[in-house]
Motif scaffolding. Sequence first.
Motif, PDB file in Angstrom:
ATOM      1  N   THR A 436       0.828  -1.197   0.000  1.00 20.21           N
ATOM      2  CA  THR A 436       0.000   0.000   0.000  1.00 20.21           C
ATOM      3  C   THR A 436       0.869   1.256   0.000  1.00 20.21           C
ATOM      4  O   THR A 436       1.727   1.428   0.865  1.00 20.21           O
ATOM      5  N   SER A 440       3.895   0.882   2.947  1.00 22.58           N
ATOM      6  CA  SER A 440       4.468  -0.335   2.379  1.00 22.58           C
ATOM      7  C   SER A 440       5.767  -0.731   3.081  1.00 22.58           C
ATOM      8  O   SER A 440       6.490   0.122   3.616  1.00 22.58           O
ATOM      9  N   TYR A 457      -1.355  -3.134   6.666  1.00 18.16           N
ATOM     10  CA  TYR A 457      -1.901  -2.955   5.324  1.00 18.16           C
ATOM     11  C   TYR A 457      -1.506  -4.095   4.375  1.00 18.16           C
ATOM     12  O   TYR A 457      -0.785  -3.894   3.408  1.00 18.16           O
TER      13      TYR A 457
END
Length: 464
Positions: A436, A440, A457
């Motif tokens: 993401t 990340s 995420y």
Amino acid sequence: MLINYKCRENVCIYAEFADEMIQSSFLFCNFTAQKSDYIMKKNLLRFLLIVTATASAVSSCVRSEFRYNGYEDQLKGYFPVDSIEKGHKWNLIRNCTNFVKGRVTDAAKVQILSGNPFIASDVEVYAEVSTTSNISKQINYIAPEAQRTIYVGVLDKNGKYLRMTMATPFMETIVIDSKVPTGTSRGVIPQEIFYGFVADYPNPSETWDYNDLVLSMKKRLVSETTVEVDVTLNAVGFLQQIGAAIRWVGKSYEEAKDKVERKGDATFMNAPEQPRLYFSGEWTDFQKARTGEFVINLFDDAHIAIYHLAEDGSVYRRYFNTMKNNGNTGAKATPKTVTYTFTFDNEVEARNFSLTELDPFIIVRYGTTGENFWEVHTYPYKLSEVLFPYYNGAARSYDNGFSWVVTVPYSKYRYPLEGIAIGEYKKDIITGAYQTNGHSFGEWALNHNDAQDWFLYPADGAIY
């Protein structure tokens, strides 16, 4: 430049990289190990290796023959992020201290919580201490680096919440407010930390999925002087034998041997009669490290620890709990938990005991014969040689900024599926299990101040 690329599973691959011409051929010595098809295909696609080694250049696949020449280039080429920030500590955990004060009638316990259990589910208990109505406590605990808000809960002797105060980990003093919580608490759970290992150390991984072995630990205060630590083996994403142990950093064996015990009948040693590789002789739960520190022996073989022997008495080698479609190489198994009880001399020692004092590590072997054992530690202890000497005095040669372990302080962490990188970030393209944008794994690897919450995420279809 001659590079010994791979020296594990009794496979040696040598290559000479040319600047303008790429040819492809392979030289294998004593190839006996089984590799899954997708890994072999991935290797073929990722690197075309030119083999120019003569017979005099080919050596046996043991740690003493590991060639450092070109090692950094291999790591940079295979690691899924363009470059790791210089000085990156691979740390997602912050040590916190708050002084909590106030007066609450009938107060018996104070908790530091990850959230408000009257609003959220799966709220983790970061710390828990006993108290009187006149609350005056210094509380030490660990929290995720990304944690910006905490809650302080005050409970009576029956476990009913009397107060719930919002604060931050950065506050030196937290004053309990007078507002009484209303509604129904959804309950709380102990803080849990996950450890995802790559078993290829010191070589680069084919995938960097950090699921070759997945352990987790959580602790709870069960009395003023007693702490229980649950150790869970969640997954084994490696087809060769892996051992594991935990060092109590800085605690001598003589001091701790009578204060730690395995609770109940639960054990990782499902087949104690099985010949052992990493822990020879009669099995014991604990041993003394080379440094004299206290070590918990977890298991000699992860596949046996999470499952059991096959019907014919052989070890059932599979990817356990890392594949959605198991096929011929994968299998499901119930995660295995074993509890260890730590007894302290006083309440202060017990409540200040932290999981960061424990150094879980795995043990792997080069080749298929001999005692060529290497330990794979979390980054702060990467250069440690707890049970076996394997660096041959050259430990600093491996102090290169790369980590073969991720430590994730989140009870709902979802590790990557087999063969999926934990997070890739190359040429401004972000992919992998945690991809993401703004949250990340790759962004965190590039800068430890960015995306510290990447583990919240996961990408759909990429995690187990």
